[in-house]
Every structure is written in C-alpha cells, then in structure tokens.
Design a protein around this motif. Structure first.
Motif, short mmCIF file in Angstrom:
data_model
loop_
_atom_site.label_atom_id
_atom_site.label_comp_id
_atom_site.label_asym_id
_atom_site.label_seq_id
_atom_site.Cartn_x
_atom_site.Cartn_y
_atom_site.Cartn_z
N THR A 33 0.88 -1.19 0.16
CA THR A 33 0.13 0.05 0.00
C THR A 33 0.79 1.35 -0.13
OG1 THR A 33 -1.80 -1.15 1.18
CG2 THR A 33 -1.95 1.16 1.25
N ASP A 44 -8.71 0.47 -2.42
CA ASP A 44 -9.32 1.58 -1.81
C ASP A 44 -8.36 2.70 -1.32
OD1 ASP A 44 -11.53 0.22 -2.03
OD2 ASP A 44 -11.80 -0.58 0.05
N GLU A 45 -7.18 2.28 -0.77
CA GLU A 45 -6.35 3.36 -0.28
C GLU A 45 -5.81 4.31 -1.52
OE1 GLU A 45 -5.08 4.29 2.76
OE2 GLU A 45 -5.61 2.42 4.04
N ARG A 86 -7.30 4.68 -4.25
CA ARG A 86 -8.47 5.64 -5.04
C ARG A 86 -8.68 7.10 -3.85
NH1 ARG A 86 -10.79 0.49 -6.51
NH2 ARG A 86 -10.44 0.54 -8.99
N GLU A 87 -8.54 6.41 -2.58
CA GLU A 87 -8.63 7.79 -1.60
C GLU A 87 -7.52 8.95 -1.69
OE1 GLU A 87 -8.78 8.32 3.38
OE2 GLU A 87 -8.97 6.56 2.45
N ALA A 88 -6.33 8.32 -2.05
CA ALA A 88 -5.19 9.43 -2.38
C ALA A 88 -5.38 10.12 -3.63
CB ALA A 88 -3.93 8.90 -2.30
N LYS A 89 -5.93 9.23 -4.96
CA LYS A 89 -5.81 9.73 -6.13
C LYS A 89 -7.08 9.34 -6.69
CE LYS A 89 -3.31 9.74 -10.51
NZ LYS A 89 -3.28 11.22 -10.81
N PRO A 90 -8.17 9.93 -6.56
CA PRO A 90 -9.59 9.50 -7.05
C PRO A 90 -9.59 9.15 -8.58
CG PRO A 90 -9.90 11.16 -5.54
CD PRO A 90 -8.47 11.19 -5.97
#
Length: 543
Positions: free
Chosen positions: A207, A257-258, A260-264
C-alpha cells in the motif's frame, strides 16, 4: 432505418475519400488534415502505447532501452495519436524483463535514475499525456533483501514477507510453476520466491509502495507520479495453487481503496490471468479495466462470428461501469504481423484495434508491422540454459528507428551472441523501420496515423459506446453511438468480398473498397468501411 451521411461527411471530409482501388494502392483516409482557425485539430481520444522498456529506445549507446530514450521519442508517439504510455517494470531485477524485483523502490540503473524517471513523467504530464506503470508484486527475485535476510532466520526484520512452509524459513513455497529456480537469459540460474500476500506486513508495505509511485516527492501533487497501474498476473488464488486464496478481498481491494482515496482518478488495470472476459476482476477485484483477450483472439483468427460474440459478451460482462484495453499484441503474445501474412488482413487488424471501441492500446512496433513469434518446441543448444524466459525474446526485440543507424538499436539480446544467436535477430533488411515508413504515405505507419486522425475526428469513434448492429457471414457491423452523432463500422474478416449487411448506408472505405456487385454494395476482402447513422432522440449514449 433512414441514414444521414451529410453530418458525418462534413466532419470527416478532410480525412476520408471514397475510392475503390485495391487497399495496397489507395489512401482512403487523407494523410493531411487542415489546421485553420475554422477547423483546428480535435483533441485526441485515449490511445495507449505499450513499451517494453529495455527494447524501445537507447539514448546512451549501451544497447539498453532507457527512460531518456522514451522521453526523446514522445514527439513520435504524439504524432501517432498516443495519449498515454504503459511501461513494463522499472525496478532492478536479475531478469531481463524486470518482472521479479530485487528492490521495489529502485530504478534499474540500465534504464536510468530516479531523476530520469521524474523528468520523463513531468514531460509526459506537461504534454497532457498519462503514464501507467506495470506491477508484478506477487514475487521477488532471489536477490531481494526479504529472502536473503529471512531465509533460515525467523524473526528477522524481513520475516513475514516471503512465503515459507516451515517455521525455520528453510523451505520457500514456489507457487509459480511449482518452482523456485529457473534457467533464464543469458544462460544463468535465478530464483523467484512468492510473497506472502496474506500477511499484514506485505499488504501494508505494498500500500505504501504504490502510494509512493503516485507522488514520489510526497508534496501532495501528482505531477511527478504515475497515473495508474497495470497489475500483472492478477489472481484471486495465486497460480491456482490453493496456497494464497481470497486475494481479491484480503489484498487487492483494500490496497485499491487506499490508492483511490489518495488519487480518485487513478486507473487500475488488471491483467486477468485467465485471459477471459474479466468479470471477477472488475466485480470482486474492483479493477477499473481489464484486457480484451477474447476480442484479440477473434481478430487474430479472422473470425467474424467470434468477433461479434466477443463484443456482445464484453458488453454484458463490463457494462458501462468498467473498461478494457483493446489490443492485438503485447509482450506475452506473438506479433500479429507474423500471423497475418496478407497486408490487407494486417490493416483490418489495425482498424479493428482502433475502431472497435473502449480504449485501444498499441504494442511498440506494431505500427511498423514488426514480426516475432515465441520460440516453440526444442530449443537450439545455445538457448537451453536460458529456457524459461528466452522463448519470449523474439516478441520483445528492438524497436527499429533508423535504417541508416542499425547499430543504434536497443538490441540488448545481442550483447551476448552465444546466448541468443537466432537469424531473426539479425534480419534487419525489411521495411519495418520508422524512417522508411515515414517516407512512404502508403506505409502501415501512415495508415495507423490516418486511423487515429479518423478516430479523433468523430466523437462516436473516439468515445462512443459499441454494440453489434448486424452480422452476415464473415462481415460484422458495429454501431458506435454518441450524443453528437453515431457511426456504423463494417469489418469483413473474410478472404473474399462480401455484401454489406446494411445496404442503405452511404459506406466509405477505411481500407479496401466498397463497390456494387449484382445490385448490392459489397465490401472487399479484409475491408473496413464506415457510414453515419442518425441519433434517435433519447436513444444515444456516450462513454
């Protein structure tokens, strides 16, 4: 169905001409597009270019492709309509293809430095392009510190990353072909060890690692980082070995998920290991995209019915929420020019690649008709000691840039002639050179450029949805639908001319010819044609 070609012709008048000469003498799509205040070049739709880094472009004369070589060729890629590149792995490795890492955070020194990488990425982004990095993080080489420190040393800081089947860490588990030792190019033995993807340590590490390459300098901006990842050999049960199972839920989805949270807007592309339609990979594995293996198989086989079935099944599986890369060759497959000897069929394959829909991707040298087939059967004696990965070198040979400078190629595989002495590696007298084809408006390279301009000139070809409109024998008609106007695209996968399934359209040839025969409009063997259709109110959709 009433057909309205006028709108379509107004948009494409500079790109198409309705000729009926044989495909090898005609240029049905003009190679010159006006660029006036009244008619500017349209924005390029997404088109990716898959680069085998070691073989693409050598900037410093060491016969190794490198990052600066790629940067120097961005003008060429943009002239081809390319908007994004997919790079094979960059990390240091004992393997020529770099798929098994010595150090995930490193850059292979033969490719360049971290500074070279950042310079490449920043220029790509300045040009409005994107970059996807290939990742195979399920394994490490025998030189990775995880194995070297943990082997026979339980409790070490590296313990918990590599999979062992005993408490003393003396028996590493080999899920890949049930082996841990491999004979690889050039005539050496190397080890591959499986990562324990179900360990919390491994998931946390990867991650953080994948987040790093999105933003290497950690400033919260992504100008120096990758735009997405290709996940090589993605599986829920790694290698179907029954050892690491449930990986979609336990490993991949939490990491995605991690990210996409940082870079949608990140792109996550799964190479589905079964080479199928990818349903589980987008639904359970939550990848954004997969690869269009079934469509590629039908194109390779010149199977019109199979092509139509693959398009329809892809729609059923992926729907409108997921995408795919449409391709005809890559670093794991034979070059299509080695299978389709008829140049008309090769142009049909090019048009199928670029006009079918979804997101097309080209493999380096495909636009030149570069050839190459995996080595099958018994190997020459000189290659036996490299047997586990030397078979793929013919499909990964050097990009051919300048026929006047054959010594400037990234032909790394010739640095040790005794380890790869095959006639194909020395056959440099064909037309598969950039400089040769750029001087010939009838070349395959020129045809690819005309196709990408055609695609950019109409929203339906650029971004429209895809559905099978009609099939008849070897002929398939696709409907590419968009709010700004829809298009029919007809493909004849047969070796003889065939009537077009929809007769009342104003068909224009893309390759081959359209002409009357016995009162019907017919499409020549391996021909492709386009026609406009009306957009029914409330019916059209766009991707």
């Amino acid at each position: 169905m009433k057909l309205i070609p006028a709108l379509f012709l107004a948009i494409l008048i500079a790109s198409c001409s309705q000729r009926t000469e044989p495909a090898d003498t005609q240029a049905p799509l003009s190679s010159k597009t006006p660029n006036t205040p009244e008619q500017q070049e349209p924005p390029q739709p997404e088109l990716y270019y898959h680069i085998f880094v070691r073989s693409f472009a050598d900037s410093d004369g060491d016969r190794q492709g490198d990052l600066d070589g790629i940067r120097q060729k961005l003008d060429f890629l943009q002239s081809l309509g390319v908007t994004g590149i997919l790079l094979t792995p960059l990390y240091p490795s004992q393997f020529y293809h770099n798929y098994f890492a010595n150090d995930f955070y490193g850059i292979d020194p033969e490719f360049g430095s971290m500074e070279d990488y950042v310079a490449l990425v920043e220029e790509i982004h300045q040009r409005g392009m994107t970059i996807i990095l290939d990742q195979e993080i399920q394994y490490v080489s025998g030189q990775h510190e995880w194995f070297k420190e943990a082997s026979g040393n339980p409790g070490s800081p590296s313990d918990g990353y590599v999979l062992f089947d005993d408490e003393q860490n003396t028996r590493p588990v080999g899920t890949l072909f049930n082996l841990t030792e491999f004979d690889v190019w050039p005539s050496q033995k190397q080890n591959i060890y499986t990562v324990d993807l179900l360990s919390e340590k491994a998931r946390a590490y990867f991650t953080e690692y994948l987040l790093f390459w999105l933003d290497p300098n950690g400033d919260g901006h992504f100008s120096d980082g990758a735009d997405g990842y290709r996940i090589d050999h993605m599986m829920d049960d790694l290698d179907n070995a029954g050892v690491l199972t449930g990986l979609f839920d336990a490993f991949w989805v939490p990491i995605f998920d991690e990210l996409r949270e940082a870079k949608p807007d990140i792109k996550i592309i799964a190479e589905q290991a079964d080479w199928g339609y990818g349903e589980a990979f987008v639904n359970q594995g939550e990848a954004d995209m997969v690869f269009g293996f079934p469509i590629r198989g039908a194109i390779l086989d010149l199977d019109g019915a199979g092509f139509a079935d693959a398009v329809s099944e892809t729609n059923a599986v992926l729907g409108s929420d997921h995408g795919q890369f449409v391709f005809v060759e890559n670093h794991d497959t034979d070059r299509i020019a080695s299978h389709l000897e008829d140049p008309r069929a090769l142009r049909l394959a090019a048009a199928s690649n670029l006009l079918t829909g979804w997101t097309p991707i080209l493999y380096y040298g495909q636009e030149l008709g570069m050839r190459g087939e995996k080595l099958e059967g018994d190997l020459p004696d000189a290659l036996l000691s490299s047997q586990h990965d030397v078979r793929d070198i013919p499909i990964r040979e050097a990009m051919r840039w300048d026929s006047q400078q054959p010594d400037a190629l990234a032909d790394w595989y010739l640095s040790d002639p005794s380890a790869y002495d095959l006639p194909s590696a020395h056959a440099l007298d064909g037309p598969e050179w950039v400089d040769v084809q750029e001087a010939d408006e009838g070349s395959l390279l020129a045809f690819y450029r005309r196709l990408t301009r055609l695609r950019a000139n109409h929203p339906a070809l650029a971004n429209g949805s895809t559905a099978v409109a009609e099939t008849s024998g070897d002929t398939v008609v696709l409907r590419r639908e968009h709010l700004e106007g829809s298009v029919l695209v007809a493909f004849n996968f047969g070796a003889v001319e065939a009537p077009l399934a929809i007769q009342d359209a104003d068909w224009m040839p893309v390759t081959g010819s359209v002409g009357p025969s016995a009162g019907s409009a017919v499409l020549s063997a391996y021909g492709v044609a386009i026609a406009a259709v009306p957009t029914a109110q409330g019916e059209a959709t766009s991707d």
